[in-house]
Design a protein around this motif. Structure first.
Motif, PDB file in Angstrom:
ATOM      1  N   ALA A 151       0.659  -1.137   0.059  1.00 40.62           N
ATOM      2  CA  ALA A 151      -0.041   0.064   0.066  1.00 40.62           C
ATOM      3  C   ALA A 151       0.946   1.245  -0.016  1.00 40.62           C
ATOM      4  CB  ALA A 151      -0.986  -0.042   1.273  1.00 40.62           C
ATOM      5  N   ALA A 152       2.118   1.168   0.778  1.00 42.74           N
ATOM      6  CA  ALA A 152       3.050   2.549   0.788  1.00 42.74           C
ATOM      7  C   ALA A 152       3.535   2.642  -0.485  1.00 42.74           C
ATOM      8  CB  ALA A 152       3.947   2.209   1.779  1.00 42.74           C
ATOM      9  N   LEU A 153       3.966   1.533  -1.271  1.00 39.44           N
ATOM     10  CA  LEU A 153       4.385   1.865  -2.480  1.00 39.44           C
ATOM     11  C   LEU A 153       3.567   2.384  -3.392  1.00 39.44           C
ATOM     12  CD1 LEU A 153       6.633  -1.397  -2.561  1.00 39.44           C
ATOM     13  CD2 LEU A 153       7.540   0.842  -2.645  1.00 39.44           C
ATOM     14  N   VAL A 154       2.467   1.853  -3.431  1.00 35.70           N
ATOM     15  CA  VAL A 154       1.377   2.326  -4.389  1.00 35.70           C
ATOM     16  C   VAL A 154       0.997   3.750  -3.991  1.00 35.70           C
ATOM     17  CG1 VAL A 154      -0.891   2.140  -5.311  1.00 35.70           C
ATOM     18  CG2 VAL A 154       0.415  -0.046  -4.775  1.00 35.70           C
ATOM     19  N   ALA A 155       0.985   4.030  -2.832  1.00 35.32           N
ATOM     20  CA  ALA A 155       0.255   5.449  -2.575  1.00 35.32           C
ATOM     21  C   ALA A 155       1.553   6.301  -2.761  1.00 35.32           C
ATOM     22  CB  ALA A 155      -0.030   5.572  -1.083  1.00 35.32           C
ATOM     23  N   GLU A 156       2.886   6.100  -2.460  1.00 36.73           N
ATOM     24  CA  GLU A 156       4.003   7.160  -2.847  1.00 36.73           C
ATOM     25  C   GLU A 156       3.915   7.387  -4.529  1.00 36.73           C
ATOM     26  OE1 GLU A 156       8.927   6.961  -2.826  1.00 36.73           O
ATOM     27  OE2 GLU A 156       7.575   5.202  -2.653  1.00 36.73           O
ATOM     28  N   ALA A 157       3.707   6.248  -5.261  1.00 38.40           N
ATOM     29  CA  ALA A 157       3.756   6.462  -6.691  1.00 38.40           C
ATOM     30  C   ALA A 157       2.552   7.061  -7.253  1.00 38.40           C
ATOM     31  CB  ALA A 157       4.022   5.065  -7.383  1.00 38.40           C
ATOM     32  N   ALA A 158       1.522   6.717  -6.693  1.00 32.81           N
ATOM     33  CA  ALA A 158       0.295   7.599  -7.179  1.00 32.81           C
ATOM     34  C   ALA A 158       0.209   8.935  -6.885  1.00 32.81           C
ATOM     35  CB  ALA A 158      -1.053   6.787  -6.567  1.00 32.81           C
ATOM     36  N   ALA A 180       3.075  10.701  -6.968  1.00 32.01           N
ATOM     37  CA  ALA A 180       4.190  11.319  -7.537  1.00 32.01           C
ATOM     38  C   ALA A 180       3.693  12.292  -8.851  1.00 32.01           C
ATOM     39  CB  ALA A 180       5.176  10.635  -7.913  1.00 32.01           C
ATOM     40  N   PRO A 181       4.472  13.492  -9.003  1.00 34.74           N
ATOM     41  CA  PRO A 181       3.932  14.291 -10.041  1.00 34.74           C
ATOM     42  C   PRO A 181       4.377  13.582 -11.331  1.00 34.74           C
ATOM     43  CG  PRO A 181       5.737  15.371  -8.972  1.00 34.74           C
ATOM     44  CD  PRO A 181       5.132  14.186  -8.210  1.00 34.74           C
ATOM     45  N   VAL A 182       3.735  13.595 -12.672  1.00 32.67           N
ATOM     46  CA  VAL A 182       3.781  13.150 -13.878  1.00 32.67           C
ATOM     47  C   VAL A 182       4.286  13.844 -15.134  1.00 32.67           C
ATOM     48  CG1 VAL A 182       3.314  10.774 -13.154  1.00 32.67           C
ATOM     49  CG2 VAL A 182       1.815  12.094 -14.250  1.00 32.67           C
ATOM     50  N   ALA A 218       7.396   1.475  -9.114  1.00 28.62           N
ATOM     51  CA  ALA A 218       8.066   1.794 -10.546  1.00 28.62           C
ATOM     52  C   ALA A 218       6.826   1.537 -11.569  1.00 28.62           C
ATOM     53  CB  ALA A 218       9.229   1.122 -10.637  1.00 28.62           C
ATOM     54  N   VAL A 219       6.166   0.410 -11.462  1.00 23.16           N
ATOM     55  CA  VAL A 219       5.108   0.347 -12.381  1.00 23.16           C
ATOM     56  C   VAL A 219       3.927   0.939 -12.270  1.00 23.16           C
ATOM     57  CG1 VAL A 219       3.468  -1.744 -13.247  1.00 23.16           C
ATOM     58  CG2 VAL A 219       5.717  -2.387 -12.443  1.00 23.16           C
ATOM     59  N   VAL A 220       3.515   1.587 -11.070  1.00 22.74           N
ATOM     60  CA  VAL A 220       2.505   2.345 -11.160  1.00 22.74           C
ATOM     61  C   VAL A 220       2.883   3.891 -11.670  1.00 22.74           C
ATOM     62  CG1 VAL A 220       0.842   3.933  -9.359  1.00 22.74           C
ATOM     63  CG2 VAL A 220       1.298   1.429  -9.147  1.00 22.74           C
ATOM     64  N   TYR A 221       3.998   4.350 -11.393  1.00 20.96           N
ATOM     65  CA  TYR A 221       4.432   5.667 -11.766  1.00 20.96           C
ATOM     66  C   TYR A 221       4.508   5.450 -13.320  1.00 20.96           C
ATOM     67  CZ  TYR A 221       7.527   9.535 -12.489  1.00 20.96           C
ATOM     68  OH  TYR A 221       8.003  10.732 -12.949  1.00 20.96           O
ATOM     69  N   PHE A 222       5.319   4.416 -13.915  1.00 24.61           N
ATOM     70  CA  PHE A 222       5.286   4.484 -15.323  1.00 24.61           C
ATOM     71  C   PHE A 222       4.044   4.489 -16.119  1.00 24.61           C
ATOM     72  CE2 PHE A 222       5.785   1.764 -19.170  1.00 24.61           C
ATOM     73  CZ  PHE A 222       6.826   2.341 -19.721  1.00 24.61           C
ATOM     74  N   LEU A 223       3.152   3.569 -15.457  1.00 25.15           N
ATOM     75  CA  LEU A 223       1.869   3.519 -16.265  1.00 25.15           C
ATOM     76  C   LEU A 223       0.844   4.661 -15.925  1.00 25.15           C
ATOM     77  CD1 LEU A 223       0.680   0.011 -15.636  1.00 25.15           C
ATOM     78  CD2 LEU A 223       1.658   0.985 -17.485  1.00 25.15           C
ATOM     79  N   ARG A 224       1.234   5.739 -15.119  1.00 27.48           N
ATOM     80  CA  ARG A 224       0.683   6.959 -14.903  1.00 27.48           C
ATOM     81  C   ARG A 224       1.191   7.712 -16.010  1.00 27.48           C
ATOM     82  NH1 ARG A 224       1.637   9.586  -9.996  1.00 27.48           N
ATOM     83  NH2 ARG A 224      -0.210  10.848 -10.602  1.00 27.48           N
ATOM     84  N   LYS A 225       2.323   7.679 -15.883  1.00 30.69           N
ATOM     85  CA  LYS A 225       3.203   8.891 -17.231  1.00 30.69           C
ATOM     86  C   LYS A 225       2.886   8.509 -18.403  1.00 30.69           C
ATOM     87  CE  LYS A 225       7.574  11.108 -16.928  1.00 30.69           C
ATOM     88  NZ  LYS A 225       7.075  12.179 -15.951  1.00 30.69           N
TER      89      LYS A 225
END
Length: 271
Positions: A24-31, A33-35, A219-226
């Motif tokens: 949950a912490a990893l997903v929340a951090e990436a969600a 982050a500015p993209v 990293a996956v969450v951030y990449f897919l958001r960007k």
């Protein structure tokens, strides 16, 4: 994303350590982050991607230093153009996404470049034969007729583009198997045909398949958001079950590996 040449150091506190961190912490951090823009430094130590052998930034820096006028289409936040040591006296860049437009303006206007807002799919807001060099890194789509129109006779279009089935390991993990016509999109042979149909001569066309590795689910969450076209409609909440499954897979098996495809195309307008 970081280069993955042999010997690239890993940042401390990543890899296995991040893999054991709370999901949950990893997903929340990436969600959170500015993209905006095309700076992938947030992924340092968390994901890597091999770079094409031709060195796009180096190629365009050399061309820009010798050009009289240049246009960068879909400049993003102006990251690639801004890295060039020398810009022509007449340089322009276009961008359609407002957050990227603001970043590009802040980066490029102090160097004398015009940064112009464009609508997606709209004609380029420049006169015929306005530029002797047109460049574009990962354009959304290439309007070959417009590129040919704004190039001077003898001018060059140089572009690095996303190739077919790029990062499909992630696409199909979340969306399931894709039909052949989807896998075949962004084919470099189709780009060649479109360039020729617009009256341009293709003088170089190369494609490479490049390894990517994701060391944690953030990293996956951030990449897919960007990079929103990899999994259209991606949302960390809506895809939470699949994210958790992938998180457990990374913890058990190590980094998730995917492959991007890139092609370089250079086309010239006859004199």
């Amino acid at each position: 994303m970081a280069d993955t040449s042999p010997g690239t150091p890993r940042a401390p506190g990543t890899g296995e350590e991040r893999g054991s961190a709370d999901f949950a912490a990893l997903v929340a951090e990436a969600a959170a982050a500015p993209v905006e823009g095309w700076d992938f430094s947030w992924l340092a130590g968390r994901a890597t991607e091999e770079r094409p052998s031709w060195g796009y930034s180096r190629l365009i820096a050399d061309r820009l230093a010798r050009a009289e006028s240049a246009l960068d289409i879909d400049t993003g936040g102006g990251e690639v153009l801004g890295e060039a040591p020398v810009l022509p006296a007449r340089t322009a860049a276009t961008e359609s996404w407002p957050p990227n437009l603001a970043r590009a303006a802040a980066r490029l206007r102090p160097r004398g470049a015009a940064v112009v807002a464009t609508g997606e799919g709209a004609p380029l807001p420049f006169a015929d034969s306005a530029f002797d060099l047109v460049v574009s890194r990962h354009p959304v789509a290439t309007d070959w007729a417009e590129v040919a129109r704004v190039l001077r006779p003898g001018g060059t279009y140089l572009s690095q583009q996303v190739g077919p089935a790029s990062v499909f390991e992630l696409t199909e993990f979340f969306l399931g198997p894709q039909p052949p016509e989807v896998r075949a999109r962004r084919n470099p042979d189709a780009a060649r045909a479109a360039a020729v149909a617009a009256g341009l001569e293709v003088v170089d066309l190369r494609m490479e398949r490049l390894r990517m590795r994701f060391h944690d689910i953030g990293a996956v969450v951030y990449f897919l958001r960007k990079v929103v076209w990899i999994v259209p409609g991606f949302d960390p909440a809506a895809h939470r079950d699949r994210l958790r499954e992938l998180h457990e897979r990374i913890r058990a098996q190590g980094p998730f590996t995917a492959h991007s495809t890139r092609f370089l195309i250079e086309a010239r307008k006859p004199r």
